[in-house]
Design an enzyme around this catalytic site. Structure first.
Site, short mmCIF file in Angstrom:
data_model
loop_
_atom_site.label_atom_id
_atom_site.label_comp_id
_atom_site.label_asym_id
_atom_site.label_seq_id
_atom_site.Cartn_x
_atom_site.Cartn_y
_atom_site.Cartn_z
N GLY A 1 45.94 18.44 1.77
CA GLY A 1 45.03 17.32 1.60
C GLY A 1 44.05 17.50 0.45
CG ASP B 1 47.17 18.31 5.12
OD1 ASP B 1 48.31 18.40 4.63
OD2 ASP B 1 46.13 18.74 4.56
CG HIS C 1 46.26 23.16 5.31
ND1 HIS C 1 45.85 24.12 6.20
CD2 HIS C 1 45.11 22.51 4.93
CE1 HIS C 1 44.53 24.08 6.34
NE2 HIS C 1 44.07 23.10 5.57
CB ALA D 1 39.80 19.56 10.29
NE ARG D 2 40.81 25.87 8.36
CZ ARG D 2 40.65 25.31 7.16
NH1 ARG D 2 41.06 24.06 6.95
NH2 ARG D 2 40.09 25.98 6.18
CG ASP E 1 28.44 16.46 13.48
OD1 ASP E 1 27.80 17.34 14.11
OD2 ASP E 1 28.90 16.67 12.33
CD GLU F 1 47.96 25.66 8.11
OE1 GLU F 1 47.59 26.25 7.07
OE2 GLU F 1 47.48 24.59 8.48
#
Length: 331
Positions: free
Chosen positions: A286, A260, A284, A235-236, A174, A265
């Site tokens: 989570g 997820d 999705h 995440a995405r 990161d 979607e």
């Protein structure tokens, strides 16, 4: 007339509803993933002063249909469904519920990891079909293996806690995280994404979706991964080139994945993921636990209440800058 807050979803935690109503605000709901005329009609009918964004996209037609809109508060942290630049041009601050669902999502990331690594789904299916697949089965131990976290926000840091508890070595990439965050957690910082994906046995994605992160896990990076690598994405979906991942799995170049979220979607009925046995897929959810929904809902509602009342909001919660903390643009 009572000011209204539009919730782009079918529900909100009762505690959050109570907060809004105590502040003199009326919650108005729209069906999940509403879009087009249905969403715009709901916006026009409500004339909301605030929107709690759950499902569906908030773009130009929504802003045009909501002349009284003063704040958008995300029910979570992912804001790729909100046109941030346009919100800024309208002088509308966009808030996020930072960290409120971190425990639930991190738990789900670990659940997906164990489901993939331990082959729980195919083993369950085989047993139900009358097969006793113990002879010849070779399982996988995760203790002592390495997990690489892509981004190091609240969810990734909580995932690191869980992974360490299972005896895993934890690394993270990161470029925006502080050195203090790594020192506090004892996680090893890796300076490049390519180094992370080539080094680690498990890659877990926690990055926001931006033009820079879209398809960050692409065909080239998949070739850098170990043959036994597992990818986890809570995440995405668009962080992954889904066609490239499908090809890598079909060719046996990585061991599996737990997803997820998806680029679209829900995914299309003919998506190649459905026929891939090395995938574990969830819709999705989570962060969709009772505890997280309450925390996220309360934080999203309180943000709207504070902005409307002219009270300061922590800068870390305002996606489009402190200058909009009171609903005013830079101009």
């Amino acid at each position: 007339m009572t000011d209204k807050v539009l919730i782009t979803g079918p529900s909100l935690a009762p505690t959050a509803v109570t907060l809004l109503e105590a502040a003199g605000l009326e919650p108005v709901y729209v069906p999940a993933y509403s879009q087009g005329d249905g969403l715009i009609d709901a916006v026009r009918g409500a004339r909301p002063v605030g929107i709690i964004s759950r499902m569906g996209r908030i773009d130009a037609p929504v802003f045009e249909a909501a002349p009284d809109l003063r704040v958008i508060s995300k029910h979570g942290v992912g804001v790729d469904n909100i046109n941030i630049a346009l919100a800024s041009s309208y002088g509308v601050p966009v808030l996020v519920a930072t960290g409120a669902n971190a425990v639930s999502v991190a738990e789900h990331a670990m659940a997906l990891l164990f489901a993939v690594a331990k082959k729980l789904v195919p083993l369950d299916a085989g047993l139900r079909a009358g097969r006793w697949e113990k002879p010849g089965f070779k399982g996988r131990e995760l203790a002592g293996s390495s997990i690489g976290l892509v981004a190091f926000g609240a969810i990734a840091r909580q995932t690191a806690v869980f992974a360490k508890a299972f005896g895993m070595e934890v690394y993270a990439y990161d470029p925006f995280a502080s050195d203090a965050a790594f020192m506090e957690t004892g996680v090893t910082r890796i300076e490049s994404l390519d180094d992370l994906v080539s080094r680690c046995d498990v890659i877990s994605l926690h990055a926001p979706l931006t033009p820079e992160t879209r398809a960050m896990i692409n065909a080239e990076r998949l070739t850098l991964m170990k043959p036994g690598a597992i990818i986890i994405n809570t995440a995405r979906g668009a962080l992954i080139d889904e066609a490239a991942l499908s090809a890598a799995l079909a060719e046996g170049r990585i061991a599996g994945a737990g997803l997820d979220s998806f680029a679209q979607e829900p995914p299309a009925a003919d998506h190649p993921f459905w026929s891939e046995p090395r995938l574990v897929l969830t819709p999705h959810i989570g962060g969709v636990t009772e505890a997280a929904n309450t925390r996220v809902g309360v934080e999203a509602a309180q943000g709207i209440i504070d902005i409307l009342a002219g009270r300061p909001v922590p800068p870390a919660r305002i996606i489009n800058g402190p200058a909009l903390a009171h609903g005013k643009s830079d101009a």
